[in-house]
Design a protein around this motif. Structure first.
Motif, PDB file in Angstrom:
ATOM      1  N   ASN A 182      25.552  -3.351   0.360  1.00 18.10           N
ATOM      2  CA  ASN A 182      26.140  -2.253   1.117  1.00 18.10           C
ATOM      3  C   ASN A 182      25.034  -1.450   1.803  1.00 18.10           C
ATOM      4  N   PRO A 183      25.120  -1.226   3.123  1.00 17.79           N
ATOM      5  CA  PRO A 183      24.062  -0.518   3.839  1.00 17.79           C
ATOM      6  C   PRO A 183      23.898   0.942   3.429  1.00 17.79           C
ATOM      7  N   LEU A 184      24.836   1.511   2.672  1.00 20.33           N
ATOM      8  CA  LEU A 184      24.651   2.873   2.160  1.00 20.33           C
ATOM      9  C   LEU A 184      23.565   2.934   1.098  1.00 20.33           C
ATOM     10  N   LEU A 185      23.261   1.797   0.495  1.00 18.75           N
ATOM     11  CA  LEU A 185      22.271   1.749  -0.578  1.00 18.75           C
ATOM     12  C   LEU A 185      20.872   1.631   0.019  1.00 18.75           C
ATOM     13  N   ASN A 186      20.223   2.774   0.178  1.00 14.73           N
ATOM     14  CA  ASN A 186      18.878   2.797   0.757  1.00 14.73           C
ATOM     15  C   ASN A 186      17.851   2.300  -0.263  1.00 14.73           C
ATOM     16  N   GLN A 206      22.703  12.509  -4.839  1.00 12.06           N
ATOM     17  CA  GLN A 206      23.547  13.502  -4.165  1.00 12.06           C
ATOM     18  C   GLN A 206      24.185  12.880  -2.933  1.00 12.06           C
ATOM     19  N   THR A 207      25.486  13.096  -2.807  1.00  5.80           N
ATOM     20  CA  THR A 207      26.258  12.574  -1.684  1.00  5.80           C
ATOM     21  C   THR A 207      26.547  13.700  -0.698  1.00  5.80           C
ATOM     22  N   ILE A 264      26.387  10.746  -9.868  1.00  2.39           N
ATOM     23  CA  ILE A 264      26.783  10.902  -8.470  1.00  2.39           C
ATOM     24  C   ILE A 264      27.205  12.351  -8.337  1.00  2.39           C
ATOM     25  N   ALA A 265      26.561  13.079  -7.438  1.00  3.41           N
ATOM     26  CA  ALA A 265      26.767  14.523  -7.339  1.00  3.41           C
ATOM     27  C   ALA A 265      27.289  14.932  -5.972  1.00  3.41           C
ATOM     28  N   ASP A 266      28.155  15.951  -5.979  1.00  2.31           N
ATOM     29  CA  ASP A 266      28.632  16.514  -4.718  1.00  2.31           C
ATOM     30  C   ASP A 266      27.593  17.485  -4.154  1.00  2.31           C
ATOM     31  N   LEU A 324      17.840  11.661  -5.411  1.00  2.00           N
ATOM     32  CA  LEU A 324      18.066  10.613  -4.419  1.00  2.00           C
ATOM     33  C   LEU A 324      19.261  11.032  -3.582  1.00  2.00           C
ATOM     34  N   ARG A 325      19.406  10.465  -2.404  1.00  2.00           N
ATOM     35  CA  ARG A 325      20.481  10.891  -1.525  1.00  2.00           C
ATOM     36  C   ARG A 325      21.201   9.700  -0.896  1.00  2.00           C
ATOM     37  N   ILE A 326      22.504   9.855  -0.802  1.00  2.00           N
ATOM     38  CA  ILE A 326      23.324   9.002   0.060  1.00  2.00           C
ATOM     39  C   ILE A 326      24.128  10.014   0.875  1.00  2.00           C
ATOM     40  N   ASP A 327      23.559  10.426   1.978  1.00  2.00           N
ATOM     41  CA  ASP A 327      24.116  11.519   2.780  1.00  2.00           C
ATOM     42  C   ASP A 327      25.338  11.109   3.585  1.00  2.00           C
ATOM     43  N   ASN A 328      26.131  12.114   3.925  1.00  2.00           N
ATOM     44  CA  ASN A 328      27.245  11.984   4.875  1.00  2.00           C
ATOM     45  C   ASN A 328      28.339  11.018   4.439  1.00  2.00           C
TER      46      ASN A 328
END
Length: 151
Positions: A6-10, A129-130, A28-30, A48-52
């Motif tokens: 999945n491309p969201l996984l940097n 953080q999402t 997984i945090a808001d 770590l971040r998975i933004d937007n």
């Protein structure tokens, strides 16, 4: 880009998922979670971040690679609503549906009181953080094992 991932996984998230061992937690945090201050106390030591993306989108990407621990009842947890611990808001219902699909069966998340969730998060391997802006979009997943391939 890599095929099948999945491309969201940097790269940072992929590193953490790979480095974690059986029994390690990921959070997984808001956007309202104290991600930076809590993450400094985790094994990884930084957020770590998975933004937007929503919590469900992040969970779907993570659970496409991440095995949940099958030996414990608290492998998946959700932060309880203060004063309404049994209420499950839409953000948590969405993540529950993702979790069930990823596991191929119903794997109900346990409720974790807000401050107990913070303590569990401090003991986690990492905090991701999402971009989730809805309240109570915070989850804990304990890593399981990948069995050897049958011979």
């Amino acid at each position: 880009m890599l095929k099948g991932i999945n491309p969201l996984l940097n790269a940072d998230v992929l590193y953490a998922l790979r480095a974690m061992g059986h029994g390690d937690d990921l959070i997984i945090a808001d956007t309202n979670f104290p991600s930076d201050s809590i993450a400094r106390q985790t094994r990884l030591g930084r957020v770590l971040r998975i933004d937007n993306v929503t919590a469900a989108e992040a969970a779907e990407a993570i659970l496409s690679l991440y095995p949940l621990d099958s030996f414990v009842d608290d492998a998946a947890g959700r932060m309880e609503i203060v004063g309404q611990p049994n209420e499950v808001p839409p953000v948590q219902q969405e993540v529950q549906a993702v979790l069930d699909r990823a596991e191929g069966q119903s794997r109900p998340m346990i409720g974790v009181e807000r401050y107990a969730f913070y303590e569990r998060a401090k003991q986690a391997y990492c905090v991701i953080q999402t971009g989730e802006r809805r309240f109570y979009g915070c989850f804990a997943f304990r890593k399981g094992v990948v069995p050897p391939e049958a011979e």
